[in-house]
Design an enzyme around this catalytic site. Structure first.
Site, short mmCIF file in Angstrom:
data_model
loop_
_atom_site.label_atom_id
_atom_site.label_comp_id
_atom_site.label_asym_id
_atom_site.label_seq_id
_atom_site.Cartn_x
_atom_site.Cartn_y
_atom_site.Cartn_z
N ASP A 109 -4.98 1.56 -0.71
CA ASP A 109 -3.84 1.28 -1.58
C ASP A 109 -3.96 1.96 -2.95
O ASP A 109 -5.07 2.29 -3.40
CB ASP A 109 -3.73 -0.24 -1.81
CG ASP A 109 -3.22 -0.98 -0.58
OD1 ASP A 109 -3.12 -0.36 0.50
OD2 ASP A 109 -2.95 -2.19 -0.70
N HIS A 254 -9.13 0.56 -1.56
CA HIS A 254 -8.31 1.25 -2.56
C HIS A 254 -8.84 2.67 -2.81
O HIS A 254 -10.05 2.87 -2.86
CB HIS A 254 -8.30 0.47 -3.87
CG HIS A 254 -7.70 -0.89 -3.75
ND1 HIS A 254 -8.41 -1.96 -3.24
CD2 HIS A 254 -6.46 -1.35 -4.03
CE1 HIS A 254 -7.63 -3.03 -3.24
NE2 HIS A 254 -6.43 -2.69 -3.69
ZN LIG Z 1 -2.37 -2.36 -4.92
#
Ligand SMILES: [Zn+2]
Length: 286
Positions: A109, A254
């Protein structure tokens, strides 16, 4: 390149957990031909991603100018390449795959970020695996080449809002701006709008489900959170993935939003380990 993708279905079996006063990921997600009997992923229900500041939006980067998009609201945006039928309005996000055998989905992400995304792409390429990247519009518009590299390698590019806000705090018109503008950038760059979206911090609300469906997207959460944004150490991230590994598990990591060197290094260790354990690491298809 996309032969290993999984077909999505219509049936979902989900559970609800409350947090932040909104719908938060927790439960199981069934894809077509996959029943609720396979509860993989339920053991580690997703939780809100900590305080917004810690996992915060990448808007602090001076080279990113989210205000630029606000000058050009795209509330009329609708995906040109939308699927034949829009998805139904969900009440909860999908959290894991069920009935898919030893298959796992890795998701990254907040990117793309030129400091970390290329290394993640290189590792995935080395092992011939596909993953999902939930990008922020303001990062995507600044890094179109990385977006194209994701798509060229067969990865799924999803929508993670434009500026990583806490969606339930926004009016519906702003939610539509956040999701619509990001879908527009992805479509303009790749020729196809995203088919998946993920709410920042895993904080969803009814409007986001409705607007996501209008834009042709299904909501996807996760079943294993690496909490890599806390920078717990590469070994801890590796252990969380391997301890949480199971059929249908969706892993959250991430590739932007802070120092993600541990996330990069961890992937180099847990990906071959998952493959050695017989897992297929791939992406769902709609
Ligand atoms: Zn995020």
């Amino acid at each position: 390149m996309k032969n290993d993708q999984l077909p999505i279905g219509r049936r979902s079996v989900l559970r609800l957990a409350a947090g932040l006063g909104v719908t938060v990921a927790a439960g199981a997600f069934a894809l077509d031909r996959f029943g609720p009997g396979d509860t993989a992923g339920e053991g580690t229900p997703a939780a809100p991603q900590g305080p917004p500041a810690a996992a915060g939006p990448p808007a602090s980067s001076p080279r990113l100018r989210p205000s630029a998009y606000r000058l050009q609201p795209m509330t009329a945006y609708a995906p040109a390449g939308r699927p034949r039928a829009l998805p139904p309005v969900r009440r909860r996000p999908f959290l894991s795959l069920t009935g898919v055998g030893r298959t796992m989905v890795l998701t990254f992400d907040d990117g793309p970020d030129p400091r970390y995304t290329p290394d993640i792409l290189a590792t995935l390429r080395q092992y011939d695996c596909r993953a999902m990247f939930f990008v922020c519009g303001e990062m995507a518009v600044a890094n179109p080449d990385l977006l194209r590299e994701m798509a060229d390698d067969g990865h799924v590019v999803g929508n993670h809002s434009w500026s990583h806000p806490l969606v339930p705090k926004l009016r519906p018109s702003r939610i539509r701006d956040e999701l619509g503008s990001t879908s527009e950038v992805v479509e303009r760059t790749l020729g196809a709008a995203p088919l998946w979206y993920r709410a920042p911090y895993g904080a969803w609300n009814r409007h986001s489900f409705e607007i996501g469906a209008e834009l042709g997207m299904e909501p996807l959460a996760w079943s294993v959170d690496t909490l890599d944004w806390k920078e717990p150490g590469t070994g801890t991230i590796v252990r969380r993935v391997l301890d949480g590994a199971g059929p249908g598990v969706i892993v959250l990591s991430h590739d932007a939003g802070g120092n993600r060197s541990q996330s990069v290094a961890a992937l180099r260790r847990y990906l071959p380990a998952l493959l050695d354990q017989g897992y297929a690491v791939t992406v769902p298809r709609r």
